[in-house]
Enzyme design. Sequence first.
Site, PDB file in Angstrom:
ATOM      1  N   HIS A 191      -5.921  -0.570   9.555  1.00  0.00           N
ATOM      2  CA  HIS A 191      -6.825  -1.104   8.539  1.00  0.00           C
ATOM      3  C   HIS A 191      -8.261  -0.627   8.674  1.00  0.00           C
ATOM      4  O   HIS A 191      -9.094  -0.940   7.811  1.00  0.00           O
ATOM      5  CB  HIS A 191      -6.762  -2.633   8.547  1.00  0.00           C
ATOM      6  CG  HIS A 191      -5.489  -3.153   7.949  1.00  0.00           C
ATOM      7  ND1 HIS A 191      -4.302  -3.175   8.644  1.00  0.00           N
ATOM      8  CD2 HIS A 191      -5.212  -3.631   6.715  1.00  0.00           C
ATOM      9  CE1 HIS A 191      -3.352  -3.672   7.869  1.00  0.00           C
ATOM     10  NE2 HIS A 191      -3.868  -3.948   6.696  1.00  0.00           N
ATOM     11  N   ARG A 202       2.143   5.247   3.396  1.00  0.00           N
ATOM     12  CA  ARG A 202       3.514   4.880   3.038  1.00  0.00           C
ATOM     13  C   ARG A 202       4.340   6.099   2.640  1.00  0.00           C
ATOM     14  O   ARG A 202       4.697   6.901   3.484  1.00  0.00           O
ATOM     15  CB  ARG A 202       3.535   3.789   1.960  1.00  0.00           C
ATOM     16  CG  ARG A 202       4.914   3.157   1.775  1.00  0.00           C
ATOM     17  CD  ARG A 202       4.892   1.902   0.955  1.00  0.00           C
ATOM     18  NE  ARG A 202       6.242   1.442   0.701  1.00  0.00           N
ATOM     19  CZ  ARG A 202       6.981   0.749   1.554  1.00  0.00           C
ATOM     20  NH1 ARG A 202       6.488   0.413   2.714  1.00  0.00           N
ATOM     21  NH2 ARG A 202       8.206   0.374   1.249  1.00  0.00           N
ATOM     22  N   ASP A 212      -4.342   5.160  -0.910  1.00  0.00           N
ATOM     23  CA  ASP A 212      -3.261   6.138  -0.747  1.00  0.00           C
ATOM     24  C   ASP A 212      -3.374   7.309  -1.718  1.00  0.00           C
ATOM     25  O   ASP A 212      -2.738   8.347  -1.502  1.00  0.00           O
ATOM     26  CB  ASP A 212      -1.899   5.473  -0.939  1.00  0.00           C
ATOM     27  CG  ASP A 212      -1.623   4.388   0.086  1.00  0.00           C
ATOM     28  OD1 ASP A 212      -2.309   4.379   1.123  1.00  0.00           O
ATOM     29  OD2 ASP A 212      -0.736   3.556  -0.150  1.00  0.00           O
ATOM     30  N   THR A 241       0.532  -3.804  -8.745  1.00  0.00           N
ATOM     31  CA  THR A 241      -0.196  -4.692  -9.657  1.00  0.00           C
ATOM     32  C   THR A 241       0.101  -4.350 -11.112  1.00  0.00           C
ATOM     33  O   THR A 241       0.435  -5.229 -11.922  1.00  0.00           O
ATOM     34  CB  THR A 241      -1.709  -4.583  -9.406  1.00  0.00           C
ATOM     35  OG1 THR A 241      -1.988  -4.973  -8.055  1.00  0.00           O
ATOM     36  CG2 THR A 241      -2.488  -5.477 -10.355  1.00  0.00           C
ATOM     37  N   GLY A 295      -3.575  -4.261  -1.965  1.00  0.00           N
ATOM     38  CA  GLY A 295      -4.378  -4.042  -0.764  1.00  0.00           C
ATOM     39  C   GLY A 295      -5.827  -3.759  -1.111  1.00  0.00           C
ATOM     40  O   GLY A 295      -6.125  -3.182  -2.153  1.00  0.00           O
TER      41      GLY A 295
END
Length: 342
Positions: free
Chosen positions: A268, A167, A123, A102, A10
């Site tokens: 977003h 999350r 985050d 990643t 992201g």
Amino acid sequence: MKLAIMTGGGDAPGLNGIIESCAKALIKNGHEVVGICDGFEGIFEGRTKPILQNQLEGIHSLAGTYLGTSNKSTVVGREREFVEKFRALGADAMIVAGGDGTFSALAKVGSSVPILGVPKTIDNDLSGTEITFGYDTACSVVAESVDALRSTASAHHRVLIVETMGRTAGWIALGGGLASYSDAILIPEIRYSREKLKGFIQSKAAQGQRHLMIVVAEGACAEGEEPCVAFNVKDAPQQERFGGVAERLARWVEKETGWESRHVVLGHLQRAAHPTTTDRFLTLAMGVEVARLANERAWGQAVVYRGGKVVRAPITDLQGEPRLVSGDHRWLSLARSIGIFV
């Protein structure tokens, strides 16, 4: 050398600061710099673009990423293809700004591709570093939103519930909620009691408070319940996308307490703001330091923030379990000391 820069996962405010500072430092030392477009997809599809000095001016102040990114592709199961495609680019090594997905994926090819890492996620839950760039900007968006929404909540005598990203980690909700002095902060790490929350809300109403501001992380839930899943993304590393908790909570508050409630999902917007000064300083320092690692050919290393400084660490430090809010974290104590429900 010819160095490739990639941004994965992201987007986060500050990615362009990494690109600008790192590329300028590399070019100053005589290296050629190429950008990989759209994360892992750019590797597999051979999509790159040269990064030149005159293209970099001022991009550090912009949100998003000059190179594009993606969180849909993965290296898992395509390791050999990834290595072959990377070598076809003619680059000597790759500098990657990414998150847990990643770097976990890159662990599969680290022995074949020279890699340097820069931890990135709004985050703030990446292992191996005490803070990630983009987090301060995300918290600022939350705090400023709560501050602005407080006036309309008070005007209509409402409970207003603000849903943040995060999350499984509550850092954004906790940081933004603290900075805005919200009345309640709900995070995934602490499953709240519906009865206690109901009692807290009713006590505020009994005290004559005109409004109530609640900040809730997208993955937060009550005791004995599971997070709200908004939708699924097929083939993505994290297929379940959380969302909808604020709306459900607003309806529950109205039903259980009779206090009119509304909800706002920031979504977003938390990624889209121009990076704060704090994030600009951090990305400048990280970009310069990762360029120094490249000059030294110190592959397999990452730049992290520890003890108030940007330092070097093995890239494997970024591949651990998510760094969550601990039950004894000092911010929780701060919140409770001024009467915030956590």
